[in-house]
Write a protein that holds these residues in place. Structure first.
Motif, short mmCIF file in Angstrom:
data_model
loop_
_atom_site.label_atom_id
_atom_site.label_comp_id
_atom_site.label_asym_id
_atom_site.label_seq_id
_atom_site.Cartn_x
_atom_site.Cartn_y
_atom_site.Cartn_z
N UNK A 254 0.82 -1.22 0.00
CA UNK A 254 0.00 0.00 0.00
C UNK A 254 0.85 1.27 0.00
N UNK A 255 0.42 2.25 -0.81
CA UNK A 255 1.15 3.50 -0.97
C UNK A 255 0.34 4.62 -0.34
N UNK A 256 0.89 5.27 0.65
CA UNK A 256 0.17 6.35 1.33
C UNK A 256 -0.02 7.52 0.37
N UNK A 257 -1.25 8.03 0.32
CA UNK A 257 -1.54 9.20 -0.50
C UNK A 257 -1.49 8.95 -1.99
N UNK A 258 -1.73 7.74 -2.43
CA UNK A 258 -1.67 7.41 -3.86
C UNK A 258 -2.72 8.21 -4.63
N UNK A 259 -2.26 8.91 -5.67
CA UNK A 259 -3.17 9.73 -6.48
C UNK A 259 -3.60 9.05 -7.77
N UNK A 260 -2.96 7.99 -8.11
CA UNK A 260 -3.26 7.28 -9.34
C UNK A 260 -4.69 6.72 -9.29
N UNK A 261 -5.43 6.87 -10.39
CA UNK A 261 -6.79 6.35 -10.45
C UNK A 261 -7.17 6.08 -11.90
N UNK A 262 -7.40 4.82 -12.23
CA UNK A 262 -7.82 4.49 -13.58
C UNK A 262 -6.98 3.37 -14.18
N UNK A 263 -7.31 3.05 -15.43
CA UNK A 263 -6.61 2.01 -16.19
C UNK A 263 -5.68 2.68 -17.19
#
Length: 376
Positions: A254-263
């Motif tokens: 798990x990455x804290x504060x992950x902003x990535x979203x989508x394919x």
């Protein structure tokens, strides 16, 4: 082998239809065979404790092809064939959501994105040049514009080292484990006898049916046999145009504060990444060792894995101390074309294979077609 009287009672020794392969295609075929004829005895044999092929080892993309991949397809096939295949993928995604239940598979309509590094500037230029044309030929399928330039959101996702991005809102992502659980549950509810850990070693066609031999020493006789074995098909039927093709994947902790979203896609679909449970899943790069990745070897290779980790550190999580949680491979079935093979080899033996890395998109429809084929 050490089989008891009770084992014999637990494992069926005959069935009207045996489906080999417990991935999306095999499960869909078994489900639709029972839907068409509820009284028909259907047994599904899966060699792994979980599906051994790509169905449980993919990235969980509900996608139909990035813009650069579609352009590449148009260089090898005519427009009508390419559009028909994209239409099949899009309809297949919709059918999967209906069959498994959108809420059961954690489906998110998060959108699809294709990114371009500076060394892919010519590929990006080709995408921009052909974008209006591709949108035009796909409008009858989707009803509106599919692809658009979206450079401004690169920084929003926390990505670095990319010059350009193209987005489409029609793609999504799902949980592959929940998808398979939903399909297995549906199959059992319909009356399919699902057996895991049942590896088929051989088969023999007889005048009155087909005898199927398992590595365990057990046997089952059936009226019809359907192979939904994709990349493993060559082990049972040599000579078909189905190349076992390894896809390598890694997932971070798990990455804290992950902003990535989508394919996300890159370079004609050879790279792909997404967010899942607060982690980054990244796969691909088989184009760096294309011949070596045509294999049934399911071990990871340090060459591809090291490259994926470098890509992750440079472009996706450049400012993080990244830890990899898991690495794995999935075995796809590819060939000279991207059209799946759904055909009868004999009156009793059929195949539904060569999904071309698009099993999530077309697997349920291919399985449905295979079930109908076996009924004829």
């Amino acid at each position: 082998m050490n089989h008891s009287y009770w084992d014999k009672a637990l494992f069926p020794d005959c069935a009207q239809l045996v489906v080999v392969g417990g991935g999306i295609v095999g499960l869909s075929a078994a489900i639709h065979a029972k839907m068409a004829n509820p009284s028909r005895s259907v047994v599904l044999l899966e060699k792994g404790l979980t599906p051994a092929g790509a169905s449980s080892k993919n990235a969980g993309f509900a996608c139909f092809g990035s813009l650069s991949e579609i352009i590449d397809d148009l260089e090898h096939s005519d427009e009508q064939q390419v559009v028909a295949l994209i239409k099949k993928r899009w309809e297949g995604i919709s059918y999967l959501l209906k069959l498994a239940g959108k809420e059961n598979i954690a489906y998110e309509a998060s959108g699809g994105f294709e990114v371009f590094t500076p060394d892919l500037c010519n590929l990006h230029a080709a995408c921009v040049e052909h974008m209006d044309y591709i949108n035009h030929i796909l409008k009858p399928v989707f009803g509106e514009i599919v692809f658009s330039s979206d450079d401004r959101r690169l920084e929003y996702f926390g990505l670095k080292g990319f010059d350009h991005m193209i987005s489409n809102r029609f793609e999504g992502q799902l949980n592959a484990a929940k998808m398979l659980q939903a399909l297995i549950r549906t199959a059992r509810q319909k009356g399919v006898y699902v057996v895991c850990g049942a590896e088929v070693s051989n088969w023999e066609e007889l005048p009155a049916g087909i005898q199927v031999f398992l590595s365990s020493g057990q046997e089952i006789k059936c009226e019809q046999l359907l192979l939904a074995t994709n990349g493993f098909t060559g082990n049972l039927i040599p000579g078909l145009d189905v190349r076992p093709t390894r896809a390598q994947v890694l997932i971070t902790e798990p990455v804290e504060g992950l902003r990535l979203k989508g394919a996300f896609h890159m370079d004609r679909g050879y790279y792909y990444f997404r967010d899942v449970d607060g982690r980054v899943l990244l796969g691909g790069a088989r184009n760096l060792a294309i011949n070596e990745e045509f294999t049934t070897d399911t071990d990871t290779s340090s060459f591809i894995q090291n490259h994926l980790q470098l890509f992750l550190n440079q472009h996706i999580l450049p400012d993080c101390d990244t830890h990899i949680d898991m690495r794995w491979t999935g075995l796809m079935g590819t060939g000279a074309t991207k059209e799946p093979i759904v055909e009868k080899i004999t009156n009793r033996l059929g195949v539904a294979v060569r999904l071309g890395g698009m099993g999530v998109a077309i697997g349920t429809i291919v399985g449905k077609e295979a079930a109908a084929m076996m009924e004829r």
